[in-house]
Design an enzyme around this catalytic site. Structure first.
Site, mmCIF file in Angstrom:
data_model
loop_
_atom_site.group_PDB
_atom_site.id
_atom_site.type_symbol
_atom_site.label_atom_id
_atom_site.label_comp_id
_atom_site.label_asym_id
_atom_site.label_seq_id
_atom_site.Cartn_x
_atom_site.Cartn_y
_atom_site.Cartn_z
ATOM 1 N N GLY A 251 -11.390 17.720 -28.483
ATOM 2 C CA GLY A 251 -12.311 17.280 -27.536
ATOM 3 C C GLY A 251 -12.803 15.968 -27.800
ATOM 4 O O GLY A 251 -12.706 15.328 -28.910
ATOM 5 N N ASP B 183 -2.738 15.479 -28.069
ATOM 6 C CA ASP B 183 -4.114 14.804 -27.502
ATOM 7 C C ASP B 183 -3.890 13.589 -27.383
ATOM 8 O O ASP B 183 -4.913 13.110 -26.630
ATOM 9 C CB ASP B 183 -5.055 15.365 -28.466
ATOM 10 C CG ASP B 183 -5.205 14.928 -29.869
ATOM 11 O OD1 ASP B 183 -3.971 15.148 -30.456
ATOM 12 O OD2 ASP B 183 -5.907 14.227 -30.437
ATOM 13 N N LYS C 113 -16.397 4.746 -25.787
ATOM 14 C CA LYS C 113 -15.990 5.156 -26.944
ATOM 15 C C LYS C 113 -16.721 4.528 -27.951
ATOM 16 O O LYS C 113 -16.901 3.361 -28.142
ATOM 17 C CB LYS C 113 -14.482 4.663 -26.847
ATOM 18 C CG LYS C 113 -13.653 5.200 -28.210
ATOM 19 C CD LYS C 113 -12.094 4.837 -28.009
ATOM 20 C CE LYS C 113 -11.525 5.493 -29.306
ATOM 21 N NZ LYS C 113 -9.804 5.433 -29.166
ATOM 22 N N ARG D 135 -16.201 11.217 -29.910
ATOM 23 C CA ARG D 135 -17.004 10.130 -29.830
ATOM 24 C C ARG D 135 -16.894 9.367 -28.693
ATOM 25 O O ARG D 135 -17.030 8.006 -28.706
ATOM 26 C CB ARG D 135 -16.730 9.320 -31.297
ATOM 27 C CG ARG D 135 -15.071 8.972 -31.146
ATOM 28 C CD ARG D 135 -14.844 8.098 -32.197
ATOM 29 N NE ARG D 135 -13.455 7.784 -32.302
ATOM 30 C CZ ARG D 135 -12.948 7.025 -32.760
ATOM 31 N NH1 ARG D 135 -13.595 5.969 -33.149
ATOM 32 N NH2 ARG D 135 -11.484 6.818 -32.864
ATOM 33 N N ASP E 240 -19.072 10.864 -37.190
ATOM 34 C CA ASP E 240 -20.340 10.451 -36.739
ATOM 35 C C ASP E 240 -20.397 10.167 -35.367
ATOM 36 O O ASP E 240 -21.461 9.730 -34.871
ATOM 37 C CB ASP E 240 -20.531 9.357 -37.694
ATOM 38 C CG ASP E 240 -19.733 8.119 -37.593
ATOM 39 O OD1 ASP E 240 -18.888 8.261 -36.389
ATOM 40 O OD2 ASP E 240 -19.788 7.045 -38.290
ATOM 41 N N GLY E 241 -19.277 10.431 -34.444
ATOM 42 C CA GLY E 241 -19.267 10.064 -33.426
ATOM 43 C C GLY E 241 -19.578 8.530 -32.898
ATOM 44 O O GLY E 241 -19.319 7.922 -31.812
HETATM 45 P P1 AMP Z 1 -8.069 10.250 -32.673
HETATM 46 O O1 AMP Z 1 -7.404 10.181 -33.832
HETATM 47 O O2 AMP Z 1 -8.896 8.978 -32.128
HETATM 48 O O3 AMP Z 1 -7.142 10.235 -31.441
HETATM 49 O O4 AMP Z 1 -9.225 11.487 -32.499
HETATM 50 C C1 AMP Z 1 -9.046 12.753 -33.016
HETATM 51 C C2 AMP Z 1 -9.946 13.670 -32.731
HETATM 52 O O5 AMP Z 1 -11.108 13.225 -33.763
HETATM 53 C C3 AMP Z 1 -10.679 13.340 -31.191
HETATM 54 O O6 AMP Z 1 -10.980 14.764 -30.948
HETATM 55 C C4 AMP Z 1 -11.702 12.490 -31.414
HETATM 56 O O7 AMP Z 1 -12.767 12.739 -30.654
HETATM 57 C C5 AMP Z 1 -12.135 12.930 -32.858
HETATM 58 N N1 AMP Z 1 -12.894 11.721 -33.506
HETATM 59 C C6 AMP Z 1 -12.473 10.778 -34.160
HETATM 60 N N2 AMP Z 1 -13.189 9.880 -34.678
HETATM 61 C C7 AMP Z 1 -14.463 10.439 -34.658
HETATM 62 C C8 AMP Z 1 -15.799 10.240 -34.993
HETATM 63 N N3 AMP Z 1 -15.892 8.998 -35.705
HETATM 64 N N4 AMP Z 1 -16.720 10.955 -34.654
HETATM 65 C C9 AMP Z 1 -16.529 11.985 -34.199
HETATM 66 N N5 AMP Z 1 -15.238 12.463 -33.797
HETATM 67 C C10 AMP Z 1 -14.165 11.695 -33.825
HETATM 68 MG MG MG Z 2 -7.133 10.764 -29.434
#
Ligand code: AMP
Ligand code: MG
Length: 514
Positions: A107, A269, A130, A110, A142-143
């Site tokens: 989900g 995803d 984002k 961030r 940390d979002g």
């Molecule tokens: P991504 O690798 O960007 O596709 O992210 C994979 C998952 O990790 C997704 O659900 C993102 O929302 C979550 N995510 C990535 N970076 C962060 C972050 N800094 N804080 C919270 N969730 C994250």
């Molecule tokens: Mg992603």
């Protein structure tokens, strides 16, 4: 709903007093979906929003006034400090296979979907922040997003758009005035991302994994209405939806392969239902042609290596087909029928991918017709490029000069460690061009329209990101963005953007930056 707080100065800013008001004309179909699809929440405000960039051309396409976005109110919205009128911020839920392992709940950890706007092309687009703060899906994160990865996504997604590749785009970037802690403390930033939608293979997997066929159906109907309306009224719309996603992904991955693009993190995803390139993390472009190239530091097994991308895509699409089985069974009235339909749909990926890639390669070589031996001609060139570490982008670009009236081979042959390897290949190529006939200048011009001279080279991206993050110098970012936004034009003064990295400048590894 929690409303962000404002200081009196914000409320009484001259922009507000002069009646300036950012108008997005949001219309939010996703927020009308059942509550299982998302969690409503506002972005978390940041300390000190500062504008880095507004994408003027994209803003206009979305019927937004770029000056409004640059205003104090606009920047507050882009930073998540203020919720634009009509926005209904939410975090979407999805699942996904990450490097082959299924995670039943991911989900937006961030990001906040603010809402949807209809552009001047009549298409509906998601507007998403984002790096906008924690959500119930943040897990340990940390979002937030660091400035470097935000600018990387800005540059590369805009480059892809200019190269004609379906992609999410960057509407704006702001810095937050806050630090985010990665290996070291880095400046924080928020990217405003625009997408045809953020539906992913993982969104289907989320409901399939829960056996929630009702919502799976709602999702499929929504995807049909939003992206595949031509399939909506066919006899078997879910089958047509699956075929449509497979067809778009086959074409998309072919485009990546024709440009030397390595996505780096092709998890389910990060596989879009609309067929756009999404989630620019450790992505990079090939320099010297190496089909096995991996940039991402976390991709140790080479799962998402350059030439593995079509296989990774089929694997991801098989996960989509699997998730859709209950829907396909509604149409075929049996489980066996559903499995047969799924397999038959998946089998179409390879021929569609190959057709798109072969047509693309012919275009890159200046061939307008299709003849026997074309495939081998293209593969022989790629083999020669691999053996001789020839730069992927420049080889094809300089072939345009070799195809022109004055047949200038000097540029292309010097890219090969052993230039005679090119000479040997060029004999067959010239013979093939002669057989085809036609005007040489017209051919060279057509080739220059498909073989870019400028791609966002990894070392230049790195240089721009470092200048911004370490010295608050955004000029290299601006310059690179301007260079990659017209990738097929040779422009005086931009020569360095076309040149491969020197050995000491080569980027060997990229990072997710999350
Ligand atoms: P991504 O690798 O960007 O596709 O992210 C994979 C998952 O990790 C997704 O659900 C993102 O929302 C979550 N995510 C990535 N970076 C962060 C972050 N800094 N804080 C919270 N969730 C994250
Ligand atoms: Mg992603």
């Amino acid at each position: 709903m929690d409303l962000p707080t404002f200081s009196p100065a914000d409320l009484l800013s001259s922009e507000t007093l002069s009646g300036q008001h950012v108008r997005f004309s949001f219309g939010n179909t996703y927020a009308r979906l059942p509550e299982q699809f998302y969690v409503r929440l506002n972005p978390t405000p940041v300390a000190e929003p500062r504008l880095v960039k507004v994408n003027v051309e994209l803003a206009k396409k979305l019927k937004l006034n770029p000056d409004d976005l640059r205003s104090r109110e606009g920047v507050a919205i882009l930073a998540g400090n203020r919720v634009a009128e009509g926005a209904e911020p939410l975090a979407q839920v999805y699942a996904g296979h990450q490097f082959g392992s299924f995670v039943p709940q991911l989900g937006d950890g961030r990001t906040n979907l603010l809402g949807e706007v209809v552009g001047s092309d009549g298409m509906r687009y998601d507007v998403q922040l984002k790096g906008s703060g924690r959500t119930p899906f943040s897990r340990g994160g940390d979002g937030r997003a660091a400035l470097g990865p935000v600018l990387r996504e800005y540059i590369v997604s805009e480059a892809m758009a200019a190269l004609g590749v379906p992609t999410t785009r960057a509407l704006a970037a702001v810095t937050t005035g806050e630090r985010v802690l990665r290996d070291i403390a880095l400046p924080g930033a928020v990217l405003t991302r625009v997408a045809a939608s953020h539906l992913r293979v993982g969104t289907f997997q989320y409901f399939a994994a829960r056996g929630d066929v009702d919502n799976l159906r709602v999702l499929a109907n929504y995807a049909l209405a939003r992206h595949y309306c031509e399939a909506e009224h066919t006899e078997r719309p879910y089958h047509a939806l699956l075929q449509g996603v497979i067809a778009r992904q086959a074409k998309l991955i072919a485009q990546w392969m024709l440009l030397g693009f390595v996505h780096g993190v092709m998890n389910t995803d990060n596989t879009s239902i609309s067929g756009e390139t999404i989630d620019y993390g450790p992505c990079a472009f090939l320099e010297a042609y190496d089909p096995a190239k991996v940039f991402s530091s976390i991709d140790r097994g080479g799962r998402y290596a350059f030439d593995n991308q079509p296989h990774a895509a089929v694997w991801n699409l098989a996960r989509l087909a699997e998730a859709m089985l209950p829907l396909l069974a509604l149409e075929t009235r049996s489980e066996e029928g559903a499995i047969a339909v799924a397999n038959e749909s998946l089998a179409a990926f390879e021929p569609q991918f190959k057709t798109a890639r072969s047509a693309g390669l012919r275009g890159k070589l200046g061939l307008l017709t299709e003849r026997e031996g074309d495939e081998t001609l293209a593969e022989d060139l790629l083999q020669g490029m691999e053996d001789n570490e020839a730069d992927f982008t420049l080889t094809f670009r300089r072939l345009c000069d070799a195809a022109a009236e004055n047949k200038d081979d000097t540029g292309v042959r010097e890219l090969f460690a052993d230039p005679t390897a090119y000479d040997r290949w060029a004999v067959g190529w010239r013979r093939r061009l002669e057989a085809e006939g036609g005007d040489r200048q017209a051919r060279a011009a057509a080739m220059r329209g498909v073989n870019p001279v400028i791609i966002p080279r990894n070392h230049l991206v790195g240089e721009a990101l470092r200048a911004a993050s370490e010295r608050q110098d955004f000029q290299p970012f601006e310059d690179l963005l301007e260079a990659v936004s017209r990738p097929f034009e040779e422009r005086a003064g931009l020569e360095r953007y076309a040149m491969p990295a020197r050995p000491e400048e080569l980027v060997h590894a990229t990072f997710c930056g999350t």
